[in-house]
Design an enzyme around this catalytic site. Structure first.
Site, PDB file in Angstrom:
ATOM      1  N   SER A  21       0.870  -1.180   0.000  1.00 35.69           N
ATOM      2  CA  SER A  21       0.000   0.000   0.000  1.00 35.69           C
ATOM      3  C   SER A  21       0.908   1.232   0.000  1.00 35.69           C
ATOM      4  O   SER A  21       0.961   1.995   0.950  1.00 35.69           O
ATOM      5  CB  SER A  21      -0.905   0.001   1.229  1.00 35.69           C
ATOM      6  OG  SER A  21      -0.153   0.032   2.419  1.00 35.69           O
ATOM      7  N   HIS A  60      -3.140  -6.222   2.383  1.00 42.78           N
ATOM      8  CA  HIS A  60      -2.237  -7.243   2.923  1.00 42.78           C
ATOM      9  C   HIS A  60      -2.925  -8.587   3.148  1.00 42.78           C
ATOM     10  O   HIS A  60      -2.312  -9.513   3.676  1.00 42.78           O
ATOM     11  CB  HIS A  60      -1.627  -6.774   4.250  1.00 42.78           C
ATOM     12  CG  HIS A  60      -0.800  -5.539   4.126  1.00 42.78           C
ATOM     13  ND1 HIS A  60      -0.408  -4.787   5.195  1.00 42.78           N
ATOM     14  CD2 HIS A  60      -0.275  -4.931   3.027  1.00 42.78           C
ATOM     15  CE1 HIS A  60       0.308  -3.756   4.776  1.00 42.78           C
ATOM     16  NE2 HIS A  60       0.400  -3.818   3.463  1.00 42.78           N
ATOM     17  N   GLU A  69      -4.755  -2.578   9.142  1.00 43.28           N
ATOM     18  CA  GLU A  69      -4.014  -3.155  10.268  1.00 43.28           C
ATOM     19  C   GLU A  69      -4.733  -2.939  11.599  1.00 43.28           C
ATOM     20  O   GLU A  69      -5.117  -1.818  11.923  1.00 43.28           O
ATOM     21  CB  GLU A  69      -2.614  -2.529  10.339  1.00 43.28           C
ATOM     22  CG  GLU A  69      -1.838  -2.761   9.055  1.00 43.28           C
ATOM     23  CD  GLU A  69      -0.479  -2.041   9.026  1.00 43.28           C
ATOM     24  OE1 GLU A  69       0.048  -1.704  10.092  1.00 43.28           O
ATOM     25  OE2 GLU A  69       0.016  -1.829   7.915  1.00 43.28           O
ATOM     26  N   GLU A  75       1.710  -9.517   6.862  1.00 44.46           N
ATOM     27  CA  GLU A  75       2.490  -9.115   8.041  1.00 44.46           C
ATOM     28  C   GLU A  75       2.332 -10.091   9.195  1.00 44.46           C
ATOM     29  O   GLU A  75       2.635  -9.770  10.348  1.00 44.46           O
ATOM     30  CB  GLU A  75       2.106  -7.688   8.444  1.00 44.46           C
ATOM     31  CG  GLU A  75       2.438  -6.698   7.340  1.00 44.46           C
ATOM     32  CD  GLU A  75       2.269  -5.247   7.727  1.00 44.46           C
ATOM     33  OE1 GLU A  75       1.726  -4.963   8.820  1.00 44.46           O
ATOM     34  OE2 GLU A  75       2.686  -4.388   6.936  1.00 44.46           O
ATOM     35  N   ASP A 113      -4.074   0.992  11.473  1.00 42.16           N
ATOM     36  CA  ASP A 113      -3.603   1.661  10.254  1.00 42.16           C
ATOM     37  C   ASP A 113      -4.698   1.485   9.210  1.00 42.16           C
ATOM     38  O   ASP A 113      -4.926   0.372   8.722  1.00 42.16           O
ATOM     39  CB  ASP A 113      -2.279   1.063   9.756  1.00 42.16           C
ATOM     40  CG  ASP A 113      -1.814   1.743   8.462  1.00 42.16           C
ATOM     41  OD1 ASP A 113      -2.471   2.715   8.030  1.00 42.16           O
ATOM     42  OD2 ASP A 113      -0.801   1.303   7.885  1.00 42.16           O
ATOM     43  N   GLU A 165      -3.400   5.479  12.153  1.00 41.88           N
ATOM     44  CA  GLU A 165      -2.514   5.853  11.047  1.00 41.88           C
ATOM     45  C   GLU A 165      -3.336   6.023   9.765  1.00 41.88           C
ATOM     46  O   GLU A 165      -4.272   5.252   9.516  1.00 41.88           O
ATOM     47  CB  GLU A 165      -1.480   4.737  10.882  1.00 41.88           C
ATOM     48  CG  GLU A 165      -0.465   4.935   9.773  1.00 41.88           C
ATOM     49  CD  GLU A 165       0.481   3.729   9.691  1.00 41.88           C
ATOM     50  OE1 GLU A 165       0.793   3.115  10.736  1.00 41.88           O
ATOM     51  OE2 GLU A 165       0.900   3.388   8.574  1.00 41.88           O
ATOM     52  N   ASP A 216       1.569   8.268   7.360  1.00 46.81           N
ATOM     53  CA  ASP A 216       2.444   7.326   6.642  1.00 46.81           C
ATOM     54  C   ASP A 216       2.448   7.715   5.161  1.00 46.81           C
ATOM     55  O   ASP A 216       3.352   8.431   4.702  1.00 46.81           O
ATOM     56  CB  ASP A 216       1.938   5.897   6.861  1.00 46.81           C
ATOM     57  CG  ASP A 216       2.610   4.881   5.948  1.00 46.81           C
ATOM     58  OD1 ASP A 216       3.653   5.191   5.379  1.00 46.81           O
ATOM     59  OD2 ASP A 216       2.087   3.745   5.799  1.00 46.81           O
ATOM     60  N   LYS A 247       9.717   5.167   7.448  1.00 45.79           N
ATOM     61  CA  LYS A 247      10.092   3.989   6.654  1.00 45.79           C
ATOM     62  C   LYS A 247      11.274   4.395   5.795  1.00 45.79           C
ATOM     63  O   LYS A 247      11.132   5.248   4.894  1.00 45.79           O
ATOM     64  CB  LYS A 247       8.930   3.587   5.744  1.00 45.79           C
ATOM     65  CG  LYS A 247       7.717   2.990   6.466  1.00 45.79           C
ATOM     66  CD  LYS A 247       6.544   2.914   5.495  1.00 45.79           C
ATOM     67  CE  LYS A 247       5.445   2.003   5.987  1.00 45.79           C
ATOM     68  NZ  LYS A 247       4.221   2.153   5.154  1.00 45.79           N
ATOM     69  N   HIS A 296       8.449  -1.236   9.532  1.00 47.10           N
ATOM     70  CA  HIS A 296       8.767  -2.208   8.474  1.00 47.10           C
ATOM     71  C   HIS A 296       7.922  -1.911   7.233  1.00 47.10           C
ATOM     72  O   HIS A 296       7.137  -0.963   7.222  1.00 47.10           O
ATOM     73  CB  HIS A 296       8.457  -3.622   8.983  1.00 47.10           C
ATOM     74  CG  HIS A 296       6.987  -3.856   9.221  1.00 47.10           C
ATOM     75  ND1 HIS A 296       6.416  -5.097   9.272  1.00 47.10           N
ATOM     76  CD2 HIS A 296       5.950  -2.976   9.404  1.00 47.10           C
ATOM     77  CE1 HIS A 296       5.114  -4.987   9.470  1.00 47.10           C
ATOM     78  NE2 HIS A 296       4.806  -3.721   9.567  1.00 47.10           N
ATOM     79  N   LYS A 348       6.815  -0.415  14.572  1.00 46.94           N
ATOM     80  CA  LYS A 348       5.729  -1.184  13.971  1.00 46.94           C
ATOM     81  C   LYS A 348       6.363  -2.247  13.103  1.00 46.94           C
ATOM     82  O   LYS A 348       6.989  -1.924  12.091  1.00 46.94           O
ATOM     83  CB  LYS A 348       4.849  -0.239  13.148  1.00 46.94           C
ATOM     84  CG  LYS A 348       3.657  -0.924  12.511  1.00 46.94           C
ATOM     85  CD  LYS A 348       2.730   0.089  11.855  1.00 46.94           C
ATOM     86  CE  LYS A 348       2.899   0.082  10.356  1.00 46.94           C
ATOM     87  NZ  LYS A 348       1.675   0.470   9.616  1.00 46.94           N
TER      88      LYS A 348
HETATM   89  C1  LIG Z   1       3.586  -1.239   6.502  1.00 47.05           C
HETATM   90  C2  LIG Z   1       2.629  -0.756   5.709  1.00 47.05           C
HETATM   91  O1  LIG Z   1       2.286  -1.361   4.545  1.00 47.05           O
HETATM   92  P1  LIG Z   1       3.105  -1.264   3.174  1.00 47.05           P
HETATM   93  O2  LIG Z   1       4.504  -1.658   3.473  1.00 47.05           O
HETATM   94  O3  LIG Z   1       2.375  -2.216   2.280  1.00 47.05           O
HETATM   95  O4  LIG Z   1       3.007   0.164   2.733  1.00 47.05           O
HETATM   96  C3  LIG Z   1       1.869   0.447   6.088  1.00 47.05           C
HETATM   97  O5  LIG Z   1       0.996   0.879   5.329  1.00 47.05           O
HETATM   98  O6  LIG Z   1       2.122   1.039   7.125  1.00 47.05           O
HETATM   99 MG   LIG Z   2       0.579   2.588   6.794  1.00 48.40          MG
END
Ligand SMILES: C=C(OP(=O)(O)O)C(=O)O
Ligand SMILES: [Mg+2]
Length: 428
Positions: free
Chosen positions: A49, A161, A170, A213, A248, A289, A314, A339, A367, A390
Site C-alpha cells: 500500500s 495485505h 491493520e 504481516e 492503520d 494511522e 504514513d 520507513k 517495516h 511497527k
Molecule cells: C507497513 C505498511 O504497509 P506497506 O509496506 O504495504 O506500505 C503500512 O501501510 O504502514
Molecule cells: Mg501505513
C-alpha cells in the site's frame, strides 16, 4: 582522532545482488567491506500500500523496466554507484548519501532506484559500525540510545495485505503495560495465540490463515468484528490492563473521487471522521494511522484536533521532510511513520525523524509489508529513542527477526527504559 588517519574505515569493496523478500518478490541486497575487515549487509524491503509520493523503487512489476527492475537496480549499483563509493571513509554517511542523491539527480530517485541507493546507504552504516566494533544502534545513536520501543503488533490483517474483506489494513495491539520489551513481546505472542484459538472457535480452522504481516486474516467485513475479536482475546489472555489498540486505515486504498468506500458505505470525510470517533469511544484505540487519503492534509488536521489520540502520517508524509513540514504547518497528524525506503537514504530518514521530534511529533519506525531477515529498523528505533516500532505480528520469520533483535539489544544495554505508557514521549 581525525577520520583521515584511520584507514580501517575505507570502503574496499561493495557487492550487490538480487535476493527475495517475504512475498517471494525480488529485492536488492548489498554487502560493504572496509579495509579494516568491517562488514555490512543490508536488504531493502518493499511496500504494497505504497504512497504516491514515495521514492521510486525499481521493481520488476513495473512494465517499463521490461521485467528487469531489481536487476537494473543491481546494475546501477555496480556500474554507477560502486565506482564513486569505493575508497570513501564509511563513516562519511551523509556525504555518501548525498553523492548518491546527486548521481541520481531526480527528485524521487527514479534514475538509479531508491532501492539501489538505500541498500548501499544502510550497508555503509553497518560496515562502519562493524569496523568501529560497536553495535548499529550505538553507532547511529551514541551512548544515550537506551529507550526500548513499544511494539505495534499487527495481529489482524486486512486491506491490501490480506485476502479478506476488511477495509482497514491493520489492527494492532500495543503492550504498554509491560516493563521491558522482552515482556511486551511475550505478552503480544500470548495474545496472538489466544486470538488464534478464538478465531478457530468462531470461524473454524480455515480462518486462521495469515496476511502479509503475519496477522490473521479471518473472513470479516467490519472493523468492529475485528476489534471485538481482539478485545475478547486480550481479556481471555488476562492482559486487559496492559494492552491498548492501534489502527492503520491506509485510507488511500479505499478513497475514490472525494469519497471513502468502507464497509459497503460511501462516506464523506466528515462521516468517516464520525465513524472513527465512534470506534475510539467504544475501544481502547490510542493511535490511528492514515485515517484519510494521502493528499487530505485538511482531514488529518480535523481528526488531530478532534480526537485526543496519536494520529500517524504514513502515506501522507512518506518520510519526506517537505511533506512533513507541510503537515507541521497545518497541524496535520501528530506522529510520523518512518520507513527508510520511502525516502531512500538513512541520512534523509533521520532528518525526518529529527524534524518530527523538534516539532512535538512522535516517531514510529516501521517495516514494510514485504520484508526480509534484515533487522536494521530494530536498531534504528533504539538509536533514535523513538519509543515505538511497527513490525507486524510476532510470527513469520521476517517480523520475528526484528523482535528478537530488540530482545538482544535490551539485554546488551543493561540499563534501558521501556517506553511503555509513555510511548508518545518516552522522556516525559
Ligand atoms: C507497513 C505498511 O504497509 P506497506 O509496506 O504495504 O506500505 C503500512 O501501510 O504502514
Ligand atoms: Mg501505513
Amino acid at each position: 582522532m581525525l577520520n583521515h588517519i584511520d584507514e580501517r574505515f575505507e570502503i574496499k569493496d561493495l557487492i550487490a545482488r538480487e535476493v527475495i523478500d517475504s512475498r517471494g518478490n525480488p529485492t536488492v541486497e548489498v554487502e560493504v567491506i572496509t579495509k579494516g575487515k568491517g562488514y555490512g549487509r543490508a536488504i531493502v524491503p518493499s511496500g504494497a500500500s505504497t504512497g504516491t509520493h514515495e521514492a521510486l523503487e525499481l521493481r520488476d512489476k513495473e512494465k517499463r523496466f521490461g521485467g528487469k527492475g531489481v536487476l537494473l537496480a543491481v546494475e546501477n549499483i555496480n556500474s554507477i554507484i560502486k565506482p564513486e563509493i569505493v575508497g570513501y571513509d564509511s563513516r562519511m554517511q551523509r556525504e555518501i548519501d548525498y553523492i548518491m542523491i546527486e548521481l541520481d539527480g531526480t527528485p524521487n530517485k527514479s534514475k538509479l532506484g531508491a532501492n539501489a541507493i538505500l541498500a548501499v546507504s544502510l550497508a555503509v552504516a553497518k560496515a562502519a559500525a562493524d569496523t568501529a566494533k560497536v553495535p548499529l544502534y550505538k553507532y547511529l545513536g551514541g551512548a544515550n540510545s537506551y529507550v526500548m520501543p513499544v511494539p505495534m503488533m499487527n495481529i489482524i490483517n486486512g486491506g491490501k495485505h490480506a485476502g479478506n474483506d476488511l477495509d482497514i489494513q491493520e489492527f494492532m495491539i500495543m503492550p504498554i503495560g509491560a516493563s521491558t520489551v522482552r515482556e511486551a513481546i511475550r505478552i503480544g505472542s500470548e495474545v496472538y495465540h489466544t486470538l488464534k484459538n478464538t478465531i478457530i472457535e468462531k470461524y473454524g480452522k480455515s480462518a486462521i490463515n495469515v496476511g502479509d504481516e503475519g496477522g490473521f486474516a479471518p473472513p470479516l467485513k467490519k472493523a468492529e468484528e475485528a476489534l471485538d475479536l481482539l478485545m475478547e482475546s486480550i481479556k481471555r489472555a488476562g492482559y486487559e490492563d496492559e494492552i491498548v489498540l492501534a489502527l492503520d486505515c491506509a485510507a488511500s486504498e479505499f478513497y475514490r473521487d472525494g469519497y471513502y468506500y468502507i464497509e459497503g458505505k460511501k462516506l464523506s470525510r466528515e462521516e468517516l471522521l464520525n465513524y472513527y470517533k465512534e470506534l475510539v469511544e467504544r475501544y481502547p484505540i490510542v493511535s490511528i494511522e492514515d485515517p484519510f487519503h494521502e493528499e487530505d492534509f485538511e482531514g488529518f488536521s480535523m481528526i488531530t484536533k478532534e480526537l485526543d489520540i496519536q494520529i500517524v502520517g504514513d502515506d501522507l508524509f512518506v518520510t519526506n521532510v517537505e511533506r512533513l513540514k507541510e503537515g507541521i504547518k497545518k497541524k496535520a497528524a501528530n506522529a510520523l511513520l518512518l520507513k527508510v525506503n520511502q525516502i531512500g537514504t538513512l541520512s534523509e530518514a533521520i532528518d525526518a525523524a529529527n524534524l518530527a521530534f523538534r516539532n512535538g511529533y512522535s516517531v514510529i519506525v516501521s517495516h514494510r509489508s514485504g520484508e526480509t531477515e534484515d533487522t536494521t529498523i530494530a536498531d534504528l528505533a533504539v538509536a533514535l529513542n523513538t519509543g515505538q516500532i511497527k513490525t507486524g505480528a510476532p510470527a513469520r520469520g521476517e517480523r520475528v527477526a526484528k523482535y528478537n533483535q530488540l530482545i538482544r539489544i535490551e539485554e546488551e544495554l543493561g540499563l534501558s527504559k521501556y517506553a511503555g505508557r509513555n510511548f508518545r514521549n518516552p522522556f516525559f
